[in-house]
Each structure stands twice: as C-alpha cells, then as structure tokens.
Design a protein around this motif. Sequence first.
Motif, PDB file in Angstrom:
ATOM      1  N   ARG A  10       0.218  -0.967   0.186  1.00  0.00           N
ATOM      2  CA  ARG A  10       0.639   0.022   0.345  1.00  0.00           C
ATOM      3  C   ARG A  10       0.661   1.240   0.329  1.00  0.00           C
ATOM      4  NH1 ARG A  10       1.026   2.988   4.160  1.00  0.00           N
ATOM      5  NH2 ARG A  10      -0.868   4.586   2.831  1.00  0.00           N
ATOM      6  N   ALA A  12       0.175   5.644  -0.439  1.00  0.00           N
ATOM      7  CA  ALA A  12      -1.104   7.081  -0.229  1.00  0.00           C
ATOM      8  C   ALA A  12      -0.586   7.586  -1.711  1.00  0.00           C
ATOM      9  CB  ALA A  12      -0.190   7.972   0.720  1.00  0.00           C
ATOM     10  N   GLN A  67      -7.421  18.379  -4.083  1.00  0.00           N
ATOM     11  CA  GLN A  67      -7.171  17.798  -4.086  1.00  0.00           C
ATOM     12  C   GLN A  67      -7.805  16.284  -4.714  1.00  0.00           C
ATOM     13  OE1 GLN A  67      -3.785  15.953  -0.299  1.00  0.00           O
ATOM     14  NE2 GLN A  67      -5.788  17.166   0.319  1.00  0.00           N
ATOM     15  N   GLN A  69      -7.768  13.233  -5.778  1.00  0.00           N
ATOM     16  CA  GLN A  69      -7.652  12.049  -4.971  1.00  0.00           C
ATOM     17  C   GLN A  69      -9.494  11.945  -4.571  1.00  0.00           C
ATOM     18  OE1 GLN A  69      -5.833  13.799  -4.011  1.00  0.00           O
ATOM     19  NE2 GLN A  69      -3.931  12.311  -2.785  1.00  0.00           N
ATOM     20  N   TYR A 136      -9.903   7.178  14.591  1.00  0.00           N
ATOM     21  CA  TYR A 136      -9.131   6.921  13.527  1.00  0.00           C
ATOM     22  C   TYR A 136      -8.551   4.831  13.174  1.00  0.00           C
ATOM     23  CZ  TYR A 136      -7.631  11.422  12.416  1.00  0.00           C
ATOM     24  OH  TYR A 136      -7.029  12.507  12.277  1.00  0.00           O
ATOM     25  N   CYS A 154      -6.103   6.903  -0.220  1.00  0.00           N
ATOM     26  CA  CYS A 154      -5.194   7.685   0.841  1.00  0.00           C
ATOM     27  C   CYS A 154      -5.787   8.132   1.824  1.00  0.00           C
ATOM     28  CB  CYS A 154      -5.370   8.974  -0.673  1.00  0.00           C
ATOM     29  SG  CYS A 154      -3.860  10.073  -0.127  1.00  0.00           S
ATOM     30  N   PRO A 155      -4.506   8.483   2.175  1.00  0.00           N
ATOM     31  CA  PRO A 155      -5.603   8.592   3.931  1.00  0.00           C
ATOM     32  C   PRO A 155      -5.414  10.370   3.761  1.00  0.00           C
ATOM     33  CG  PRO A 155      -3.840   7.745   4.062  1.00  0.00           C
ATOM     34  CD  PRO A 155      -3.698   7.636   2.628  1.00  0.00           C
ATOM     35  N   MET A 156      -6.579  11.253   4.136  1.00  0.00           N
ATOM     36  CA  MET A 156      -6.372  12.626   4.069  1.00  0.00           C
ATOM     37  C   MET A 156      -6.723  13.153   5.529  1.00  0.00           C
ATOM     38  SD  MET A 156      -8.162  12.676  -0.275  1.00  0.00           S
ATOM     39  CE  MET A 156      -6.969  14.219  -0.753  1.00  0.00           C
ATOM     40  N   GLU A 157      -5.887  14.277   5.694  1.00  0.00           N
ATOM     41  CA  GLU A 157      -6.831  15.191   6.870  1.00  0.00           C
ATOM     42  C   GLU A 157      -6.124  16.707   6.183  1.00  0.00           C
ATOM     43  OE1 GLU A 157      -3.601  14.376   9.510  1.00  0.00           O
ATOM     44  OE2 GLU A 157      -5.187  13.859  11.065  1.00  0.00           O
ATOM     45  N   GLY A 158      -6.137  16.805   4.434  1.00  0.00           N
ATOM     46  CA  GLY A 158      -5.567  18.086   4.150  1.00  0.00           C
ATOM     47  C   GLY A 158      -7.792  18.232   3.869  1.00  0.00           C
ATOM     48  N   LYS A 197       9.611   3.220   0.461  1.00  0.00           N
ATOM     49  CA  LYS A 197       8.738   4.155   1.779  1.00  0.00           C
ATOM     50  C   LYS A 197       9.815   4.727   2.598  1.00  0.00           C
ATOM     51  CE  LYS A 197       4.792   1.599   2.213  1.00  0.00           C
ATOM     52  NZ  LYS A 197       4.192   3.086   2.015  1.00  0.00           N
ATOM     53  N   ARG A 199      10.900   5.768   6.254  1.00  0.00           N
ATOM     54  CA  ARG A 199       9.953   5.344   7.530  1.00  0.00           C
ATOM     55  C   ARG A 199      11.301   5.474   8.474  1.00  0.00           C
ATOM     56  NH1 ARG A 199       6.131   5.729   5.163  1.00  0.00           N
ATOM     57  NH2 ARG A 199       4.034   4.461   5.599  1.00  0.00           N
TER      58      ARG A 199
HETATM   59  C1  LIG Z   1      -3.616  11.339   8.848  1.00  0.00           C
HETATM   60  C2  LIG Z   1      -3.217  10.982   7.619  1.00  0.00           C
HETATM   61  C3  LIG Z   1      -3.136  12.423   6.942  1.00  0.00           C
HETATM   62  C4  LIG Z   1      -3.095  12.240   5.325  1.00  0.00           C
HETATM   63  N1  LIG Z   1      -3.403  13.408   4.764  1.00  0.00           N
HETATM   64  C5  LIG Z   1      -2.738  13.312   3.340  1.00  0.00           C
HETATM   65  C6  LIG Z   1      -3.313  14.764   2.162  1.00  0.00           C
HETATM   66  O1  LIG Z   1      -3.807  15.161   2.839  1.00  0.00           O
HETATM   67  N2  LIG Z   1      -2.686  14.652   1.213  1.00  0.00           N
HETATM   68  C7  LIG Z   1      -2.189  13.261   1.012  1.00  0.00           C
HETATM   69  O2  LIG Z   1      -1.816  13.442  -0.532  1.00  0.00           O
HETATM   70  N3  LIG Z   1      -2.116  12.539   1.229  1.00  0.00           N
HETATM   71  C8  LIG Z   1      -1.964  12.656   2.912  1.00  0.00           C
HETATM   72  N4  LIG Z   1      -1.408  11.468   3.849  1.00  0.00           N
HETATM   73  C9  LIG Z   1      -0.669  10.816   3.393  1.00  0.00           C
HETATM   74  C10 LIG Z   1       0.665  10.241   4.133  1.00  0.00           C
HETATM   75  O3  LIG Z   1       1.223  12.110   3.274  1.00  0.00           O
HETATM   76  C11 LIG Z   1       1.660   9.459   3.490  1.00  0.00           C
HETATM   77  O4  LIG Z   1       0.751   8.196   4.305  1.00  0.00           O
HETATM   78  C12 LIG Z   1       3.360   8.992   4.754  1.00  0.00           C
HETATM   79  O5  LIG Z   1       4.174  10.014   3.444  1.00  0.00           O
HETATM   80  C13 LIG Z   1       3.192   8.269   4.602  1.00  0.00           C
HETATM   81  O6  LIG Z   1       3.582   7.623   3.123  1.00  0.00           O
HETATM   82  P1  LIG Z   1       2.398   5.675   2.397  1.00  0.00           P
HETATM   83  O7  LIG Z   1       1.570   5.947   2.639  1.00  0.00           O
HETATM   84  O8  LIG Z   1       2.861   6.471   0.861  1.00  0.00           O
HETATM   85  O9  LIG Z   1       3.668   5.053   2.882  1.00  0.00           O
HETATM   86  C14 LIG Z   1      -2.336  11.566   5.043  1.00  0.00           C
HETATM   87  C15 LIG Z   1      -1.542  10.424   5.802  1.00  0.00           C
HETATM   88  C16 LIG Z   1      -2.225  10.569   7.162  1.00  0.00           C
HETATM   89  C17 LIG Z   1      -2.537   9.095   7.614  1.00  0.00           C
END
Ligand SMILES: Cc1cc2nc3c(=O)[nH]c(=O)nc-3n(C[C@H](O)[C@H](O)[C@H](O)COP(=O)(O)O)c2cc1C
Length: 210
Positions: A10, A12, A67, A69, A136, A154-158, A197, A199
């Motif tokens: 997986r 984002a 965005q 997505q 969460y 795609c998890p998003m808080e934006g 990744k 990390r």
């Molecule tokens: C709570 C949360 C909010 C996030 N908000 C956004 C977002 O608004 N837009 C986006 O493109 N990615 C967003 N992300 C993705 C993170 O940037 C991404 O999970 C992190 O950089 C790690 O990369 P990976 O998930 O691809 O492994 C968010 C992730 C999390 C967990």
Amino acid sequence: MTLIDNLEWRYATKKFDPSKKVSAQHIELLKRAIQLSPSSYGLQLYKILIIEDSTIKEQLKSVSFGQSQVTDASHVFVFCNYVKVTDEDIDAYFSLKSQIEQVNISDFKGYSDFIKADVNSRTLAEKNQWTSNQTYLAFGNLLNACSELKIDACPMEGFNTIAYNKILGLDKLGLNATVIAAIGYRSEQDNSQNTSKVRKPMENLFIEHK
Ligand SMILES: Cc1cc2nc3c(=O)[nH]c(=O)nc-3n(C[C@H](O)[C@H](O)[C@H](O)COP(=O)(O)O)c2cc1C
C-alpha cells in the motif's frame, strides 16, 4: 506475514484511475472491517459517510485543496466523530449489549454509571478529542482492509473541516469530519507507487526495556 506484505504494497495513492470502481461486495467487506474495530468502552462514537456521488465529490474537492483523489477515487469514506457524548449514547450502547448478550439491562447499571461519570468528567473539547481518537482506529482498519483486498487508498487530513461539516450537513447530526480516505484503484501514471517507503529506522522508533 501477509499483513506486512500488504503494508509494503500500500501507499498513499495520489492519482486514481477514475474509470475503476470498487465493487459493492468489497464495499460491504470494508464496512465490516470498520464495524469490527475496537473502540473505547465499545461505544463506537462515530459515523462514516461513504460518498460515491460525483456532484458531492466535486464540492468536497473544492474544499480539499483541490486534491484530485477526492473526485477520481471510486469512493470517499468520511470518518466523523460525535461532537458531544450524552448519557443517551451510553444508554443506547447498553440497550444493544443487553439485547445481543441476552442479559438484563439492569445488570449493567453499575458499569453504565461508571462510564457516564468518566465521560461527564471531560470538557466538551476533551470529549471531541476522545471521540476523534476512536475514529482513527476504525480508519486504520479501513486502510488495512483495503490493502488486503488490493484496493488503493489515500488517507487524507488535507481538507477544510468546517466546510465538510457544512456540505455534508454534519453539524445538525452532531458530527464532525475527522479524517477521510479516498479509495479506488491507482492510475498507472501515479509516480508515487514507485517511490521507496520513508520510515524511521527501528532504533529511532522503539525504546525496548528487556
Ligand atoms: C492522517 C493522515 C492524513 C494524511 N493527509 C494526506 C492528504 O491530505 N493528502 C495526501 O496526499 N496524503 C495525505 N496523507 C498521506 C501521508 O503523507 C502518507 O501516508 C505518508 O507520507 C507515508 O507514505 P505512504 O502512506 O505512501 O507509505 C495522510 C496520511 C495520514 C495518515
């Protein structure tokens, strides 16, 4: 371990293929994964909106920093926490518990009073934070379930929470948009899928007392 393979698979997803839809059968499995999520006292003080409607998705995109997505994904899951927690919410939980477990509701009185006292000792802001924390956990399960089904997410808080609450009529339901997940299938042109990744090394992430 399959979970680790899934977590490595997986990422984002930044660019979804708008022509690909998640099946109704998979949506039901994702709902079940969310339903089975643990929550504090088991109260599940959240609701999840599942948005497929393209007009609503367009509206949401305009308050999500544009965005793509939000519009290109098959579905957008909007996780919402309860703003207030009332004694009625706790009574509703015990009513359900007594039905499912076939136990007289009066047997739960002591435990129910204990939870009410705990919850009522919190300020409104603390209650909001607490219910949002629970949200969460369910959100994390959605992401894991998606990876098992090879559904991208795609998890998003934006996004603008106040605008989401308004567009989706959440205020009058006593809900607040906490966090969202756009889910669907990656576009072949999404470069993010090829990046490594990032990390922290294990030694910076864990403190082990052996
Ligand atoms: C709570 C949360 C909010 C996030 N908000 C956004 C977002 O608004 N837009 C986006 O493109 N990615 C967003 N992300 C993705 C993170 O940037 C991404 O999970 C992190 O950089 C790690 O990369 P990976 O998930 O691809 O492994 C968010 C992730 C999390 C967990």
